[in-house]
Design an enzyme around this catalytic site. Structure first.
Site, mmCIF file in Angstrom:
data_model
loop_
_atom_site.group_PDB
_atom_site.id
_atom_site.type_symbol
_atom_site.label_atom_id
_atom_site.label_comp_id
_atom_site.label_asym_id
_atom_site.label_seq_id
_atom_site.Cartn_x
_atom_site.Cartn_y
_atom_site.Cartn_z
ATOM 1 N N HIS B 223 0.788 -1.354 0.015
ATOM 2 C CA HIS B 223 0.030 0.078 0.154
ATOM 3 C C HIS B 223 0.747 1.354 -0.064
ATOM 4 O O HIS B 223 0.698 2.222 -0.799
ATOM 5 C CB HIS B 223 -1.032 0.077 1.129
ATOM 6 N N TYR B 227 1.857 5.535 -2.264
ATOM 7 C CA TYR B 227 2.261 6.846 -1.736
ATOM 8 C C TYR B 227 3.776 7.290 -2.205
ATOM 9 O O TYR B 227 4.067 8.577 -2.280
ATOM 10 C CB TYR B 227 2.117 7.050 -0.550
ATOM 11 N N HIS B 374 -9.383 1.163 -11.510
ATOM 12 C CA HIS B 374 -9.101 2.178 -10.365
ATOM 13 C C HIS B 374 -7.506 2.629 -10.614
ATOM 14 O O HIS B 374 -7.239 3.700 -10.532
ATOM 15 C CB HIS B 374 -9.445 1.554 -8.988
ATOM 16 N N PHE B 375 -6.464 1.539 -10.774
ATOM 17 C CA PHE B 375 -5.250 1.823 -10.686
ATOM 18 C C PHE B 375 -4.732 2.352 -11.795
ATOM 19 O O PHE B 375 -3.498 3.212 -11.928
ATOM 20 C CB PHE B 375 -4.133 0.899 -10.213
ATOM 21 N N HIS B 376 -5.426 2.358 -13.063
ATOM 22 C CA HIS B 376 -4.900 3.135 -14.097
ATOM 23 C C HIS B 376 -5.418 4.568 -13.983
ATOM 24 O O HIS B 376 -4.859 5.408 -14.871
ATOM 25 C CB HIS B 376 -5.629 2.502 -15.536
ATOM 26 N N ARG B 438 -10.046 -9.826 -12.599
ATOM 27 C CA ARG B 438 -9.029 -9.315 -13.274
ATOM 28 C C ARG B 438 -7.870 -10.555 -13.565
ATOM 29 O O ARG B 438 -7.891 -11.657 -13.161
ATOM 30 C CB ARG B 438 -8.245 -8.137 -12.485
ATOM 31 N N ARG B 439 -6.653 -10.300 -14.240
ATOM 32 C CA ARG B 439 -5.426 -10.838 -14.253
ATOM 33 C C ARG B 439 -6.017 -12.272 -14.978
ATOM 34 O O ARG B 439 -5.726 -13.458 -14.765
ATOM 35 C CB ARG B 439 -5.004 -11.253 -12.858
HETATM 36 C C1 HEM Z 1 -0.748 1.578 -23.156
HETATM 37 C C2 HEM Z 1 -2.058 1.756 -22.442
HETATM 38 C C3 HEM Z 1 -2.507 0.727 -21.315
HETATM 39 C C4 HEM Z 1 -3.384 -0.192 -21.696
HETATM 40 C C5 HEM Z 1 -4.012 -0.541 -22.889
HETATM 41 C C6 HEM Z 1 -3.307 -0.980 -20.388
HETATM 42 C C7 HEM Z 1 -4.274 -2.057 -20.167
HETATM 43 C C8 HEM Z 1 -4.142 -2.953 -19.037
HETATM 44 C C9 HEM Z 1 -5.155 -3.987 -18.807
HETATM 45 C C10 HEM Z 1 -6.146 -4.220 -19.811
HETATM 46 C C11 HEM Z 1 -4.765 -4.586 -17.780
HETATM 47 C C12 HEM Z 1 -5.793 -5.686 -16.980
HETATM 48 C C13 HEM Z 1 -5.029 -7.039 -17.309
HETATM 49 C C14 HEM Z 1 -5.509 -8.213 -16.798
HETATM 50 O O1 HEM Z 1 -5.969 -8.073 -15.471
HETATM 51 O O2 HEM Z 1 -5.744 -9.126 -17.133
HETATM 52 C C15 HEM Z 1 -3.695 -4.110 -17.354
HETATM 53 C C16 HEM Z 1 -3.058 -4.100 -15.977
HETATM 54 C C17 HEM Z 1 -2.032 -3.509 -15.439
HETATM 55 N N1 HEM Z 1 -1.487 -2.157 -15.797
HETATM 56 FE FE1 HEM Z 1 -2.082 -1.338 -17.749
HETATM 57 N N2 HEM Z 1 -2.272 -0.513 -19.460
HETATM 58 C C18 HEM Z 1 -1.795 0.484 -20.089
HETATM 59 C C19 HEM Z 1 -0.955 1.294 -19.601
HETATM 60 C C20 HEM Z 1 -0.511 1.210 -18.178
HETATM 61 C C21 HEM Z 1 0.182 2.110 -17.457
HETATM 62 C C22 HEM Z 1 0.890 3.513 -18.067
HETATM 63 C C23 HEM Z 1 0.460 1.697 -16.425
HETATM 64 C C24 HEM Z 1 1.335 2.144 -15.179
HETATM 65 C C25 HEM Z 1 2.325 3.017 -15.246
HETATM 66 C C26 HEM Z 1 -0.173 0.248 -16.059
HETATM 67 C C27 HEM Z 1 0.022 -0.418 -15.197
HETATM 68 C C28 HEM Z 1 -0.665 -1.675 -15.033
HETATM 69 C C29 HEM Z 1 -0.664 -2.486 -13.904
HETATM 70 C C30 HEM Z 1 0.230 -2.320 -12.708
HETATM 71 C C31 HEM Z 1 -1.278 -3.580 -13.999
HETATM 72 C C32 HEM Z 1 -1.621 -4.772 -13.278
HETATM 73 C C33 HEM Z 1 -0.819 -6.127 -13.761
HETATM 74 C C34 HEM Z 1 -1.426 -6.970 -12.795
HETATM 75 O O3 HEM Z 1 -2.748 -7.161 -12.445
HETATM 76 O O4 HEM Z 1 -0.571 -7.958 -12.492
HETATM 77 N N3 HEM Z 1 -0.656 0.171 -17.404
HETATM 78 N N4 HEM Z 1 -3.242 -2.865 -18.192
HETATM 79 CU CU LIG Z 2 -3.592 0.119 -0.720
#
Ligand code: HEM
Ligand SMILES: [Cu+2]
Ligand SMILES: [Cu+2]
Lengths: 160, 548
Positions: B223, B227, B374-376, B438-439
């Site tokens: 968490h 921050y 949320h985290f996006h 998710r995931r």
């Molecule tokens: C290019 C644009 C982006 C798209 C289309 C995108 C799309 C996605 C999608 C669809 C997921 C979910 C996948 C799943 O749960 O199966 C995901 C997970 C994630 N994204 Fe992105 N994303 C983008 C950019 C970013 C950026 C800029 C960040 C952070 C700086 C980011 C951080 C994350 C993180 C931390 C996860 C979680 C991974 C996990 O569950 O292990 N994404 N993204």
């Molecule tokens: Cu938290």
């Protein structure tokens, strides 16, 4: 607080923020008291043992009283055992889950059931099923290459 | 300044930020692949044998974007902030150089198994999924390297304070150092998880591990890490953006108070990620839920102070009326507009965050696509787009070049907003309404429901726009570094003056001991009993598995 003058608008904002947060707090406290329970300590099962020892070795559904059921499930790569549970409408079901391998999740659609299943731990969660129909349950935590095929269902049958 | 006094410091910063941008660039390619997979367009076959599965790609997306991009950007940016704000060189530059070397070595070590499909454990690496040991050792080295950067900054600040007895630490340096202190305390959780559980286990020195204890140590850091990501953006919002908007910082003491509260309150809330975990008492979960509301207070404080500061800017630029000042803000400056849009989105993300934290709703959205939405908003936009805004002055400064195409940069910001809104809102909705997990490789899943499709398509369209925005951004960066004209005048770090002299700020807002003591006491109270319980009952009985 020498020298620390706060602008009156800012003071108002701070008070308002504090008040809103307090409200949220009360809401959380209320939900914690009124029947809302999160999983806690429900005992442990060594991951190597859950497949050979009761109650998870031959997972089953037991009727504990009129309309009260207990369901024991193993979440394992990449299936729930059993993957189908049948109960009559109006039942309250308490689910007990464990995992013999990696972490999984257990989420039943259209209910509040959503828990982690962690090897070594038993997860317990209860839900009531009033409407007949199929409620699918899905693994909501990544558990390996075929995580996305891991699901099952609760079939709620109309009372005859 | 005829000669640049901070050659070494700026070269260090340039390395950190160059690597960070490389990670963001590579990691982001998986974003569009994921959203397309969800609507049945599976492009992973085309990446074989390089990338073997959706989940290997997702591991790379998470590690590169959430861990590497953030950490390297932050250590680089805060180094720049601290030395320029104190107007003082690094006291022991070798500490910071060693820090960078460790971070790079760790990054290479962790990258190898990730790329070879030997660490497809996602960025949370929950055991007993067991990655190659180099993955854990590499990530640990990155963390240790970031600690060294922190120490380098503390030594420098200590030197400054000795040379300026009784003076208030400049706000930007203060916020920068505080961020590193918070991170060092917070990352002790992951450090313990790595050193005591995962590394010995992955090396085969112990047979099994305790997944719940590991999860808890992970979220001790997991968490507050948000921050760690957010506070550098706050350094810019408080310390720089008012200047860029033509205004002044509305209140220096309240800015400091907010930072202190983040230090004290960021850490003792991590159990809110484990509401749905077995084996942890609901009492402690409730305590963390309460403290989670407390930590929104400094964010609300920030909202007020920053908006008031921008209003000062808008009015100084001739804005009139209740909202007229907004139009007068320098929207044509992409560094400003990126950060203003980031704030706007953060307001949405904050509301969602308060919802996540409430016990009851959490059960509905936990591990669903809501969380992805949320985290996006928070990490993916409030943090990332703020950092992008910062690079719109920092990269020209470091490269000594003019920004390549102001127009492209302006468009990039709005394209991001237009992409992020549908992307994020549909993910929120899919999670809340349908419980879509998710995931998950949804396109290949037997339980995909047709009623999810319209929103998944909307999310994919938004995701593609977002990706286009990022590509445009990288064109601007590369064009600036390699193509652009030399800057006539070096670009300076924007430093906002406070409305009232910082010398009036009371001393208790510039003394570390009481706040550090409060931080540690609160951690002991909130984490002591549940952690002791978990350690006492620890059962190292889960053997590692490689199920990918
Ligand atoms: C290019 C644009 C982006 C798209 C289309 C995108 C799309 C996605 C999608 C669809 C997921 C979910 C996948 C799943 O749960 O199966 C995901 C997970 C994630 N994204 Fe992105 N994303 C983008 C950019 C970013 C950026 C800029 C960040 C952070 C700086 C980011 C951080 C994350 C993180 C931390 C996860 C979680 C991974 C996990 O569950 O292990 N994404 N993204
Ligand atoms: Cu938290
Ligand atoms: Cu799974």
């Amino acid at each position: 607080m020498s020298g620390f003058r706060v602008d009156p608008y800012e003071k108002g904002w701070m008070l308002a923020s504090a008040a809103i947060l307090l409200l949220f707090l009360l809401a959380v406290a209320a939900s914690a008291f009124y029947g809302f329970s999160l999983p806690g300590h429900e005992g442990r099962v060594a991951p190597g043992r859950s497949a050979v020892e009761p109650p998870f070795a031959n997972p089953l559904v037991v009727e504990r009283g009129p309309g009260r059921y207990e369901a024991y499930l193993r979440a394992q790569v990449w299936a729930f055992v059993p993957n189908e549970i049948r109960v009559p409408a109006g039942s309250t079901v308490t689910f007990y889950l464990t995992s013999p391998d990696v972490q999984h999740g257990f989420l039943i659609e259209r209910t509040n059931v959503n828990v982690m299943v962690v090897p070594g731990q038993v997860s317990k969660i209860t839900s009531r099923f009033d409407e007949p129909g199929e409620y699918r349950f899905l693994c909501q935590e990544y558990c390996g290459l075929a995580h996305h095929v891991m699901f099952g269902k609760v079939v709620v049958e109309p009372r005859s | 300044m005829a000669e640049n006094d901070f050659r070494l410091e700026e070269r260090l910063t340039a390395w950190h930020i160059g690597i960070a941008l490389g990670a963001l660039f590579l990691g982001s390619w998986f974003g569009p692949l994921q959203v397309l997979e969800h609507i049945g367009i599976d492009l992973y076959g085309k990446l074989a044998p390089g990338i073997k599965s959706y989940y290997q790609g997702l591991s790379l997306h998470g590690v590169l974007n959430a861990l590497v991009w953030t950490t390297f950007f932050i250590t680089g940016f805060l180094t720049f902030c601290a030395v320029h704000s104190l107007k003082m060189k690094l006291r022991y530059p070798w500490v910071n150089i060693l820090g960078l070397v460790l971070m790079v070595a760790g990054l290479l070590m962790a990258a190898a198994p990730l790329l070879l499909n030997a660490a497809t454990v996602l960025y949370t690496f929950y055991p007993p999924l067991k990655a190659n040991p180099f993955f854990y050792i590499g990530l640990t080295l990155v963390v240790v390297g970031s600690w060294l950067t922190g120490f380098g900054l503390y030594f420098t600040l200590a030197g400054w304070r000795k040379a300026h007895p009784g003076a208030r630490t400049p706000l930007i340096a203060f916020g920068s150092v505080l961020t590193m202190v918070m991170w060092q305390i917070a990352s002790l959780g992951i450090a313990a998880e790595m050193l005591f559980l995962l590394i010995p286990w992955s090396l085969g020195m112990v047979q099994g591990t305790d997944p719940l204890l590991a999860r808890t140590l992970f979220w001790f850091t997991g968490h507050p890490i948000v921050y760690f990501w957010l506070l550098p953006a706050y350094v810019s919002w408080y310390g720089m953006l008012p200047k860029q908007a033509g205004g002044k910082l509305f209140s220096d003491p309240l800015a400091r108070l907010a930072f202190w509260l983040f230090l004290v309150l960021s850490i003792p809330v991590g159990l809110h990620h484990q509401f749905t975990d077995p084996g942890i008492s609901p009492t402690w979960k409730a305590l963390h839920a309460i403290l989670t509301y407390a930590v929104t207070f400094p964010s609300l404080l920030t909202a007020f102070t920053v908006i008031a500061s921008l209003e000062l800017g808008g009015r100084a630029r001739g804005g009139k009326g209740l909202f007229g000042w907004i139009r007068k803000l320098p929207w044509k400056d992409p560094s400003f507009s990126a950060q203003a849009v980031a704030m706007l989105i953060f307001a949405l993300g904050g509301v969602g965050g308060i919802i996540n934290a409430s016990y009851s709703v959490n059960l509905v959205v936990h591990n669903t696509l809501w969380i992805v939405g949320h985290f996006h908003l928070t990490l993916g936009t409030a943090v990332t787009l703020s950092f992008i805004g910062i690079t719109y002055w920092l990269v020209p400064r470091l490269a000594g070049k003019e920004l390549w195409s102001l127009r492209a940069a302006r468009i990039q910001v709005w394209l991001w907003l237009i992409g992020m809104l549908p992307f994020s809102l549909s993910h929120h909705f899919l999670g809340l309404r349908f419980g879509v997990p998710r995931r998950t490789m949804l396109g290949a899943s037997p339980y995909l429901s047709p009623e999810w499709n319209p929103l998944l398509i909307l999310a994919a369209l938004g995701g593609l726009l977002l990706w286009a925005s990022l590509l445009l951004y990288f064109f601007v960066v590369v064009g600036t570094v390699f193509g652009s004209r030399k800057l006539a005048q070096p670009a300076e770090m924007p430093v906002a003056e406070a409305l009232r002299d910082a010398r009036e700020t009371p001393a208790w807002l510039d003394s570390w001991r009481p706040w550090l003591v409060a931080t540690i006491i609160l951690i002991l109270l909130s984490y002591g009993p549940p952690l002791i319980d978990l350690v006492r009952s620890a059962d190292l009985s889960s053997p590692g598995l490689r199920v990918w």
